[in-house]
Design an enzyme around this catalytic site. Sequence first.
Site, short mmCIF file in Angstrom:
data_model
loop_
_atom_site.label_atom_id
_atom_site.label_comp_id
_atom_site.label_asym_id
_atom_site.label_seq_id
_atom_site.Cartn_x
_atom_site.Cartn_y
_atom_site.Cartn_z
N ALA A 60 0.69 -3.62 -31.95
CA ALA A 60 1.26 -3.96 -30.65
C ALA A 60 0.93 -5.39 -30.26
CB ALA A 60 0.74 -2.99 -29.59
N GLU A 122 -6.02 2.03 -34.60
CA GLU A 122 -6.09 2.24 -33.15
C GLU A 122 -7.46 2.64 -32.65
OE1 GLU A 122 -1.69 2.84 -34.13
OE2 GLU A 122 -3.63 3.30 -35.06
#
Length: 687
Positions: A60, A122
């Site tokens: 991201a 993550e």
Amino acid sequence: MAVTRRKQGMYGYVELTNPPVNAINRDMRQGLLDAVKWAEDEGLERVILSGAGRAFAAGADAKEFDGPPLEPHLPDVLNAIETSHVHWVAAIHGPALGGGAEIVLACRYRVAHPKALIGFPEVTLGVVPGAGGTQRLPRLVGMEQALALIPTGKPVSGVAAKQIGLVHEVDEDPVAFAEMTNSEWLGMAVPVGELNTGEAAPELFAAARATADQKMRGQIAPQRAIDLLELSMTADLAAGMAEERAAFLELRTQDQARALRHAFFAERGAKAPDWLTATPKDVASVAVVGGGTMGAAIAYAMLNAGLSVVLLETDADGVARARDNVEKIVAASLKRGLISEEGAADRRARLTLSHDYSDAGQVDLAIEAAFESMDVKKQIFAKLEAAVQAGAVLATNTSYLDVNEIASALQAPSRLVGLHFFAPAHIMKLLEIVRGDATSDEALATGFALAKTLRKIPVLAGVCDGFIGNRILARYREAADTVFMDGSTPWEVDEAMVEFGYAMGPYEAQDLSGLDIAHANRRRQDATRDPNRRYIPIADRMVELGKLGRKTGAGWYRYPGGNGKVEDPIVADLAIEEAHFAKITRTDYSADQIRHRLLLAMINEAAAILGEGIAQSAADIDLVTMSGYGFPRWRGGLMHYADTLGAKEVLAGLEALCAEDPLVWAPSQVVKDCAAKDIRFADWTPA
């Protein structure tokens, strides 16, 4: 545009274009969603999805980390790709991480470059995959492999991805391979979301939880990721993704995620200061003086980076010991599979061992890594300055000593810079780059360039006793010793700090390094120690008793048979004796009280370091404490943690402790300033 597309016959080519790593932002998500509709409207047979530049998509976009989620959301985009009538083919080169890896899972067919990097990091940022990673990956590669990847955050290469079934094929030119892939193969490829996860034994999840608890102690995200992977066995894709998305959105706003993001950005921003514009010296060859444990490890770090190394010792016996020390590291690297036999041979070929300083005559950089003695270091630099070429940069690896005094022994003190490596130097990422009063910008720039070559995290430090890290460490140990003498035990102190998130407490850590090292440092400071400052003599008595740590089988703990540590009642009795001699009434500290004192001591010292200009920013202190001293990364480093407490609370805590010792606990001016202005330590700047 974050997504470009073109049509060639029945093929569509969609490229992710958000340099430098094609981070996934709102524009890219919208571009992908538009491309799905475009491909269907055009009646294409396939879409070949690739990334521009050196990456497929490395997760991201950091600019969106702290804001609210923006539509279109990635799970919806990926569902559209997976359920499209047009077959999407992922052509992966470079990193495909986080959301990039989730895009890969949504494609019907996947081909990767052998050196591509696919992973789900993550959890290292305090969250879980948020666009189907925990639900699609086990359906594709099985639960065992999914548990090896997602809760650890570890990526795999393109070759390894093929072996576990994460990609269909590996090729040097993934786009070309995607073009040649047989249409029947594409038609036979089942969307990942339609596959079944299958059954996995409870023992598999228990083992994954134990590993996560051991390697990522105190962190929430790895355990939540395991929960979601387990859910994938019973939930359909839509229900599993809904649970996953809810967990992702919840975790991303919590303190751990904020702290880990801070750590990520601090590491990414670790570089030479903007004002340092000098051209660094091109370093291809390095001399290292001292072939002990540290010197050998520094030499090996240089060899790993492809540099040539001359390792200097005092005599033939020293050279033999240095060779053995390097060979131990080579053997350990071979055993762990970090290098091949060819790699070991290459490193040996680039290493020269000698006791003749003239063998270092043509090196570009010379690093002194000898015993912490000012006289010894001055003698070494006199020899180095006479032996090496005039343009070579000189560096000292001193942990505590005055870089300015060392430089004063040189005819050209501007050549000297401090390069403080951390043990083991070939593994630890931190490099304190110490700027002396006379250090030239070229020498300083060379230090930062070397850090980049070695893939280390550089932090600029000024000259003081211990620089940034060891000065904070000294205060940490002083506070721990005071708590120990006044009412605790080493194991109670250690346990309190391990509960906070350290891998080990201050006493076990000192047993590992050796109590004689800190003892020698205290003797060096005897002449300048403030006579009004309380001195705790317990560690000195330990050294007198020969209890030096693991290397002698006993230190703060006993190590019977070289095995695990056990508590030593003799050590506890020493504190009771010293408290009696000092006429101190001992108290019983709780774990919270222990942590309160030790953490406030470190924060106050760090704030003083910031105020004196020894550290350039609070973030630099965070990097030093995390990368060099074991401060839990998921708390963001010492000063980030201080900001979660708030300067006013820090000040109040220090002022309360001043009642028992106003000298040791006097709040630094930076703490006072931040409390008065109600600002974060991260936002403090000199007046």
